[in-house]
Design an enzyme around this catalytic site. Structure first.
Site, PDB file in Angstrom:
ATOM      1  N   ARG A  42       0.907  -1.051  -0.068  1.00  0.00           N
ATOM      2  CA  ARG A  42      -0.118   0.020   0.014  1.00  0.00           C
ATOM      3  C   ARG A  42       0.721   1.230   0.127  1.00  0.00           C
ATOM      4  NH1 ARG A  42      -3.385  -2.202   4.750  1.00  0.00           N
ATOM      5  NH2 ARG A  42      -2.694  -4.283   4.420  1.00  0.00           N
ATOM      6  N   GLY A  43       2.055   1.268   0.395  1.00  0.00           N
ATOM      7  CA  GLY A  43       3.128   2.271   0.597  1.00  0.00           C
ATOM      8  C   GLY A  43       3.224   3.106  -0.323  1.00  0.00           C
ATOM      9  N   GLU A  98       7.435   3.006  -6.325  1.00  0.00           N
ATOM     10  CA  GLU A  98       7.580   2.102  -5.049  1.00  0.00           C
ATOM     11  C   GLU A  98       7.805   3.401  -4.157  1.00  0.00           C
ATOM     12  OE1 GLU A  98       7.163   0.095  -3.134  1.00  0.00           O
ATOM     13  OE2 GLU A  98       8.511  -1.369  -2.851  1.00  0.00           O
ATOM     14  N   ASP A 102      14.537  -1.038   0.083  1.00  0.00           N
ATOM     15  CA  ASP A 102      15.540  -1.551   1.301  1.00  0.00           C
ATOM     16  C   ASP A 102      16.563  -2.336   0.815  1.00  0.00           C
ATOM     17  OD1 ASP A 102      16.543  -1.674   3.645  1.00  0.00           O
ATOM     18  OD2 ASP A 102      14.839  -3.052   4.539  1.00  0.00           O
ATOM     19  N   GLY A 104      15.990  -4.367  -1.752  1.00  0.00           N
ATOM     20  CA  GLY A 104      15.981  -4.307  -3.093  1.00  0.00           C
ATOM     21  C   GLY A 104      15.409  -5.712  -3.719  1.00  0.00           C
ATOM     22  N   ASN A 105      15.065  -6.578  -2.816  1.00  0.00           N
ATOM     23  CA  ASN A 105      14.565  -8.002  -3.061  1.00  0.00           C
ATOM     24  C   ASN A 105      13.074  -7.700  -3.778  1.00  0.00           C
ATOM     25  OD1 ASN A 105      16.579  -9.776  -2.182  1.00  0.00           O
ATOM     26  ND2 ASN A 105      15.894  -9.163  -0.301  1.00  0.00           N
ATOM     27  N   LYS A 130      17.035   3.382   0.443  1.00  0.00           N
ATOM     28  CA  LYS A 130      18.217   3.082   1.328  1.00  0.00           C
ATOM     29  C   LYS A 130      19.320   2.452   0.825  1.00  0.00           C
ATOM     30  CE  LYS A 130      14.990   2.399   5.210  1.00  0.00           C
ATOM     31  NZ  LYS A 130      14.540   1.232   6.430  1.00  0.00           N
TER      32      LYS A 130
HETATM   33  P1  IMP Z   1      12.903  -4.569   0.151  1.00  0.00           P
HETATM   34  O1  IMP Z   1      12.300  -5.798  -0.378  1.00  0.00           O
HETATM   35  O2  IMP Z   1      13.727  -5.032   1.247  1.00  0.00           O
HETATM   36  O3  IMP Z   1      13.758  -3.668  -1.084  1.00  0.00           O
HETATM   37  O4  IMP Z   1      11.648  -4.011   1.067  1.00  0.00           O
HETATM   38  C1  IMP Z   1      11.064  -2.788   0.572  1.00  0.00           C
HETATM   39  C2  IMP Z   1       9.650  -2.819   1.245  1.00  0.00           C
HETATM   40  O5  IMP Z   1       9.736  -2.833   2.710  1.00  0.00           O
HETATM   41  C3  IMP Z   1       9.141  -1.325   1.152  1.00  0.00           C
HETATM   42  O6  IMP Z   1       8.062  -1.353  -0.006  1.00  0.00           O
HETATM   43  C4  IMP Z   1       8.427  -1.183   2.260  1.00  0.00           C
HETATM   44  O7  IMP Z   1       7.096  -1.793   2.255  1.00  0.00           O
HETATM   45  C5  IMP Z   1       9.066  -1.884   3.473  1.00  0.00           C
HETATM   46  N1  IMP Z   1      10.144  -0.972   4.316  1.00  0.00           N
HETATM   47  C6  IMP Z   1      11.412  -0.922   3.811  1.00  0.00           C
HETATM   48  N2  IMP Z   1      11.935  -0.053   4.615  1.00  0.00           N
HETATM   49  C7  IMP Z   1      10.978   0.471   5.397  1.00  0.00           C
HETATM   50  C8  IMP Z   1      10.851   1.678   6.417  1.00  0.00           C
HETATM   51  O8  IMP Z   1      12.120   2.256   6.679  1.00  0.00           O
HETATM   52  N3  IMP Z   1       9.572   1.813   6.780  1.00  0.00           N
HETATM   53  C9  IMP Z   1       8.514   1.249   6.600  1.00  0.00           C
HETATM   54  N4  IMP Z   1       8.355   0.256   5.606  1.00  0.00           N
HETATM   55  C10 IMP Z   1       9.822  -0.200   4.757  1.00  0.00           C
HETATM   56 MG    MG Z   2       6.195  -1.437  -0.057  1.00  0.00          MG
END
Ligand code: IMP
Ligand code: MG
Length: 176
Positions: A42-43, A98, A102, A104-105, A130
């Site tokens: 939803r972000g 997006e 974080d 990137g996965n 990040k």
């Molecule tokens: P990734 O797959 O690790 O890149 O995760 C990305 C997803 O994790 C984002 O779309 C967010 O939903 C969640 N996420 C990553 N960092 C944060 C944060 O600092 N606050 C809240 N949600 C986060």
């Molecule tokens: Mg997200």
């Protein structure tokens, strides 16, 4: 969990940055016949809504949902698809929208899924990045802001489903 919020990026800074991103995207796709924004629920909803209203081409919207952090604040390596896209991808200029990258996965998995459908082009636009946390290579075409390795909320981004409505980005400080 007791916590306090600290504003990192103001509403004015976000608005100004989206204006610039939208101008770049409009220029890049000025000859496009079909732009499809795919938001990750939803972000990304609030970012996508503001960005989309600044785009001038023939824009359609779609949404996908993946499994998120659940109720914690640390990442799970595996990405589950909870809702697939509905629109046709083939032949369109697709932009994945997006909230925050974080590890990137998530984006890598979505990117691979969409590429199988043979879009005309595929780009990634994220509000926050990040950079220091990436575990996989992600090619980001447009990014709003780079953020430190802090847990952030606001402007669509949640902590246990709260704070998505904040008009700014804040970091969450946990008081132990
Ligand atoms: P990734 O797959 O690790 O890149 O995760 C990305 C997803 O994790 C984002 O779309 C967010 O939903 C969640 N996420 C990553 N960092 C944060 C944060 O600092 N606050 C809240 N949600 C986060
Ligand atoms: Mg997200």
């Amino acid at each position: 969990m007791q916590h306090t919020l600290e504003i990192l990026i103001s509403k004015e800074e976000i608005d100004a940055r989206i204006n610039i991103l939208a101008a770049e995207i409009n220029e890049h796709y000025k000859d496009s016949k079909s732009i499809l924004l795919v938001g990750l629920l939803r972000g990304s909803a609030i970012f996508l809504a503001d960005l989309a209203r600044q785009l001038t081409g023939p824009v359609a919207l779609d949404f996908m949902a993946t499994s998120s952090y659940g109720s914690g604040t640390t990442t799970k390596g595996e990405v589950r698809i909870l809702k697939e896209f509905d629109e046709q991808i083939h032949g369109r200029d697709v932009i994945i929208v997006e909230d925050i990258i974080d590890t990137g996965n998530t984006l890598n998995k979505i990117r691979e899924m969409l590429l199988l459908r043979d879009p005309k082009s595929l780009a990634i636009c994220t509000l926050l990045n990040k950079t220091s946390r990436h575990q996989v290579d992600v090619k980001i075409d447009w990014q709003g802001f780079s953020v430190e390795n802090k847990f952030v909320v606001g402007y669509g981004i949640d902590f246990n489903q709260l704070y998505r409505n904040l008009p700014y980005i804040a970091s969450v400080n946990f008081n132990s």
